[in-house]
Design a protein around this motif. Sequence first.
Motif, mmCIF file in Angstrom:
data_model
loop_
_atom_site.group_PDB
_atom_site.id
_atom_site.type_symbol
_atom_site.label_atom_id
_atom_site.label_comp_id
_atom_site.label_asym_id
_atom_site.label_seq_id
_atom_site.Cartn_x
_atom_site.Cartn_y
_atom_site.Cartn_z
ATOM 1 N N PHE A 188 26.902 40.569 44.889
ATOM 2 C CA PHE A 188 27.705 40.039 43.792
ATOM 3 C C PHE A 188 28.411 41.176 43.050
ATOM 4 O O PHE A 188 29.578 41.056 42.666
ATOM 5 N N GLY A 189 27.706 42.283 42.848
ATOM 6 C CA GLY A 189 28.340 43.429 42.215
ATOM 7 C C GLY A 189 29.379 44.091 43.097
ATOM 8 O O GLY A 189 30.399 44.595 42.614
ATOM 9 N N ARG A 190 29.136 44.062 44.419
ATOM 10 C CA ARG A 190 30.065 44.707 45.349
ATOM 11 C C ARG A 190 31.424 44.003 45.360
ATOM 12 O O ARG A 190 32.466 44.645 45.484
ATOM 13 N N PHE A 191 31.420 42.690 45.225
ATOM 14 C CA PHE A 191 32.692 41.970 45.203
ATOM 15 C C PHE A 191 33.533 42.348 43.987
ATOM 16 O O PHE A 191 34.761 42.210 44.010
ATOM 17 N N ALA A 192 32.887 42.811 42.923
ATOM 18 C CA ALA A 192 33.635 43.250 41.740
ATOM 19 C C ALA A 192 34.515 44.450 42.043
ATOM 20 O O ALA A 192 35.531 44.669 41.379
ATOM 21 N N MET A 193 34.146 45.230 43.081
ATOM 22 C CA MET A 193 34.930 46.401 43.439
ATOM 23 C C MET A 193 36.311 46.023 43.946
ATOM 24 O O MET A 193 37.263 46.795 43.834
ATOM 25 N N SER A 194 36.438 44.825 44.486
ATOM 26 C CA SER A 194 37.761 44.354 44.910
ATOM 27 C C SER A 194 38.389 43.435 43.871
ATOM 28 O O SER A 194 39.597 43.491 43.617
ATOM 29 N N LEU A 195 37.580 42.589 43.238
ATOM 30 C CA LEU A 195 38.111 41.636 42.264
ATOM 31 C C LEU A 195 38.642 42.326 41.012
ATOM 32 O O LEU A 195 39.693 41.951 40.477
ATOM 33 N N GLY A 196 37.912 43.337 40.524
ATOM 34 C CA GLY A 196 38.311 43.997 39.290
ATOM 35 C C GLY A 196 39.694 44.626 39.349
ATOM 36 O O GLY A 196 40.578 44.284 38.543
#
Length: 399
Positions: A154-162
Motif C-alpha cells: 500500500f505504501g509502495r503504490f504511493a511512490m507512483s500515485l503521489g
Amino acid sequence: MDTQNTPVHLRLWNKDFWFLALANTLFSMTVYMQLVIVYQTLMSAGTTSYQTGLAVGMFALGLPLLGAFCSILVQRYRRNRVCIWAMLLMAACALLPVAFSTYHQESMTQMMMGVRVATGALFGLAQMVLTSTLVIDTCEARQRTEANYAAAWFGRFAMSLGPLVAILLIRTRGMVATTWVSAALTLVAIIFVLMVRFPFRTPEDNVRLFSLDRFFLPGAWALFVNLLVVTVALGLLLTVQLDNPLFFAVLMMGFLLALIAEKYVFVNAEMKIEIVSGLILLIFSILLLMNGMQTMSLFIVPMLVGLGMGLIGSRFLLIFIKLSHHSKRGTSQSSFFLAFEMGIAAGIGWGISMNGPLISGVLTASNMQVLSIALILTVMALLVYVVFTHSWYLRHKSR
C-alpha cells in the motif's frame, strides 16, 4: 527451499487493517507529492540544480533522526497518538513550501532544507510506529508476515500515485491548491487511524531514552546496504522522469504486474531468483532509457521499473523479516523502510543536483550521466547480492 510463498488469511483483511493500510497510502502520497512541490517551487524561484537537489535530498537525512526515540515514545504514550501527532505535524510541514515561495532565494533554499529534514523525521517516526507497531497490533501472530507484506505494498503504490497526482494538480489547479491537497491527504490518514481501536498495553520497565528497538536491526546490515544501493539507483532513474505524469501512471501498472507475477509466476520460487530477476529488469530498463526517448520506451521503461522494484522490494522485506527473531519483527520492518526511503530520497537529490530532469523530453548529457551512475550502481548491487548477500542471509536467518 527458501521460498517467498506466504499463506493468505482472509481474516486479516478486516475493517481495522483496511483503515491502517489506506492511512499508510495517503500520508506516503503526501511525502511524494511534496517531492514534486518542493522541486518545482525551488526551480521556479531560480535556484541552482545543486541547491534544489540538496534541499530535496535532505529528506533522507531526516528519516532516521527520531528513530532512536521510537521505542520510548510508544512505551510512554499511546502508540496511536504518537503516530497521529507525527502525521499532524507532517501535514503542517506540507503547507510551508508555498509560504516560503515569496522569500529571497537564499533564505527560501535554507528554509526548504529545514522543512525537508523535519518532514523526513516526522514521516520516519509515523511510518515506524504505523508499520512496526500499529499494523501488527491489528492481527494475530500467524498473520503478521502477510500484514507487513500487504502494508508495504500500500505504501509502495504511493511512490507512483503521489508524483502523478502532484504533477497533474500543479498543471491544472496550481501550486497552492496542490499543496493544500497534499496536507489534506495526511489529515484523512489521521482520521483513518482514529477510527481504529487499539488495546492498552502496560509500558515496559526501564525503557532507555535511545534504543534500536523498532528502529534499526544491526544484524541486517548487509541487506540494508545492498537495498540502499538499489534504491539510490532507483532515485537517480526517477530523477530524469520527475516531470512526466505518464511515467508514474505506467509505473503503477508495473507495480500491479509485480503483484500478479508474485502470485502466479514466482509463487514457489526461491527468493534469490525473484531478486535477481528484479535487478535484471531494472538494468534493462535503464539501458532502454539510455538508448533514447522513443514512444515505445516511454511505456516499456516504467512498466519494467515497476515490475522490477515490486519484486525487489517485496522479497527484501521478507528477507529482513526472516533475519529477525519474532520480537524484532517491527525492528526489521523499520530497517527495510529506512533503506528503501533513504535510498530513493538520496538518489533523487543526487540526480537533481546533477541537473537530471528532462528538457522537452530529450535526454541531455547530464541525464546520460545520471543514468550511467544508476546503471553502475544497479549492476554492482546485483553482483554483491549474488556473490555475498544471499549466502550471508542464509547463514544468519532466524526463521
